[in-house]
Design a protein around this motif. Structure first.
Motif, PDB file in Angstrom:
ATOM      1  N   PRO A 205       1.031  -1.078   0.169  1.00 60.70           N
ATOM      2  CA  PRO A 205      -0.217   0.241  -0.072  1.00 60.70           C
ATOM      3  C   PRO A 205       0.883   1.667   0.142  1.00 60.70           C
ATOM      4  CG  PRO A 205      -0.980  -1.853   1.320  1.00 60.70           C
ATOM      5  CD  PRO A 205       0.602  -2.373   0.727  1.00 60.70           C
ATOM      6  N   LEU A 206       2.078   1.252   1.260  1.00 57.32           N
ATOM      7  CA  LEU A 206       2.909   2.383   0.820  1.00 57.32           C
ATOM      8  C   LEU A 206       3.334   3.020  -0.676  1.00 57.32           C
ATOM      9  CD1 LEU A 206       4.424   4.423   2.271  1.00 57.32           C
ATOM     10  CD2 LEU A 206       5.616   2.877   3.093  1.00 57.32           C
ATOM     11  N   LEU A 207       3.882   1.680  -1.390  1.00 52.34           N
ATOM     12  CA  LEU A 207       4.262   1.892  -2.631  1.00 52.34           C
ATOM     13  C   LEU A 207       3.787   2.434  -3.689  1.00 52.34           C
ATOM     14  CD1 LEU A 207       6.674  -1.696  -2.946  1.00 52.34           C
ATOM     15  CD2 LEU A 207       7.533   0.578  -2.640  1.00 52.34           C
TER      16      LEU A 207
ATOM     17  N   ALA B 158       3.881   5.851  -5.372  1.00 52.42           N
ATOM     18  CA  ALA B 158       3.351   6.136  -7.019  1.00 52.42           C
ATOM     19  C   ALA B 158       2.319   6.938  -7.256  1.00 52.42           C
ATOM     20  CB  ALA B 158       3.630   5.074  -7.675  1.00 52.42           C
ATOM     21  N   GLN B 159       1.351   7.277  -6.832  1.00 48.49           N
ATOM     22  CA  GLN B 159       0.594   7.896  -7.028  1.00 48.49           C
ATOM     23  C   GLN B 159       0.706   9.578  -6.667  1.00 48.49           C
ATOM     24  OE1 GLN B 159      -2.661   6.563  -4.507  1.00 48.49           O
ATOM     25  NE2 GLN B 159      -3.505   4.924  -5.869  1.00 48.49           N
TER      26      GLN B 159
ATOM     27  N   GLU C 210       2.807  10.502  -9.615  1.00 45.36           N
ATOM     28  CA  GLU C 210       2.439  10.799 -10.383  1.00 45.36           C
ATOM     29  C   GLU C 210       2.278  12.513 -10.628  1.00 45.36           C
ATOM     30  OE1 GLU C 210      -1.206   8.860 -13.008  1.00 45.36           O
ATOM     31  OE2 GLU C 210      -0.007   7.176 -12.369  1.00 45.36           O
ATOM     32  N   GLN C 211       1.220  12.505  -9.172  1.00 46.40           N
ATOM     33  CA  GLN C 211       0.734  13.783  -8.635  1.00 46.40           C
ATOM     34  C   GLN C 211       1.461  14.678  -9.322  1.00 46.40           C
ATOM     35  OE1 GLN C 211      -1.432  13.390  -5.547  1.00 46.40           O
ATOM     36  NE2 GLN C 211      -3.185  12.459  -6.254  1.00 46.40           N
ATOM     37  N   MET C 212       2.752  14.013  -8.542  1.00 42.10           N
ATOM     38  CA  MET C 212       3.495  15.666  -8.896  1.00 42.10           C
ATOM     39  C   MET C 212       4.621  15.623 -10.327  1.00 42.10           C
ATOM     40  SD  MET C 212       6.157  14.929  -4.917  1.00 42.10           S
ATOM     41  CE  MET C 212       6.903  15.809  -5.579  1.00 42.10           C
ATOM     42  N   GLU C 213       4.584  14.811 -11.011  1.00 42.15           N
ATOM     43  CA  GLU C 213       4.668  15.125 -12.237  1.00 42.15           C
ATOM     44  C   GLU C 213       3.643  16.258 -13.177  1.00 42.15           C
ATOM     45  OE1 GLU C 213       6.098  12.249 -16.553  1.00 42.15           O
ATOM     46  OE2 GLU C 213       5.615  11.659 -14.786  1.00 42.15           O
TER      47      GLU C 213
END
Length: 151
Positions: A81-83, A87-88, A91-94
């Motif tokens: 869940p932490l991984l 990753a989410q 992705e949001q930062m990008e």
């Protein structure tokens, strides 16, 4: 050294045609081979640049192996869940960074964008002088700051 010896430098000496001449030639050939190997070994030891490159390649490979091993350990020990959350978040930062870059580009006037592009190209073309000037400015500021503390 006489004149005759000087003119015959590099020319093979006459070989005796006696019973031990084949044995002498074999011995000379072995000695030449040994000397060649010795010279090559000495040249390799004297080539510091090649030794440094070889050592750097070895250290780089060791670092890659250890980094890969550490990354696998972290991934194996991190809960799924932490991984997924990481990753989410990445992705949001990008996406946010892309939106910010688009917004900045859209809001910046075209002449300013062109000037910025020209300045960046000039900086890349004149990297060394810019670094020298930058270093001089830093030294100047440090000296000035140091004098200010003495008063």
């Amino acid at each position: 050294m006489n004149d005759d010896a000087r003119t015959n430098i590099g020319t093979p000496a006459p070989t005796p045609a006696g019973p031990g001449s084949a044995e002498l030639r074999d011995q000379v050939e072995r000695t030449r081979d040994e000397l060649g190997r010795t010279v090559e070994a000495l040249a390799a030891k004297a080539d510091i640049k090649a030794q440094a490159k070889e050592k750097a390649a070895l250290v780089t490979e060791q670092i890659r192996e250890k980094t890969g091993h550490a990354a696998r350990l972290v991934k194996d020990k991190t809960p799924d869940p932490l991984l997924e959350k990481a990753a989410q978040a990445a992705e949001q930062m990008e996406e946010t960074a892309v939106k910010a870059a688009r917004y900045a580009t859209d809001q910046t006037p075209d002449p300013l964008l062109e000037k910025a592009g020209q300045a960046a190209a000039a900086a890349r073309a004149n990297r060394t002088p810019l670094l020298v000037v930058g270093a001089a400015v830093v030294v100047f500021l440090l000296v000035r700051r140091g004098r200010g503390h003495r008063r």
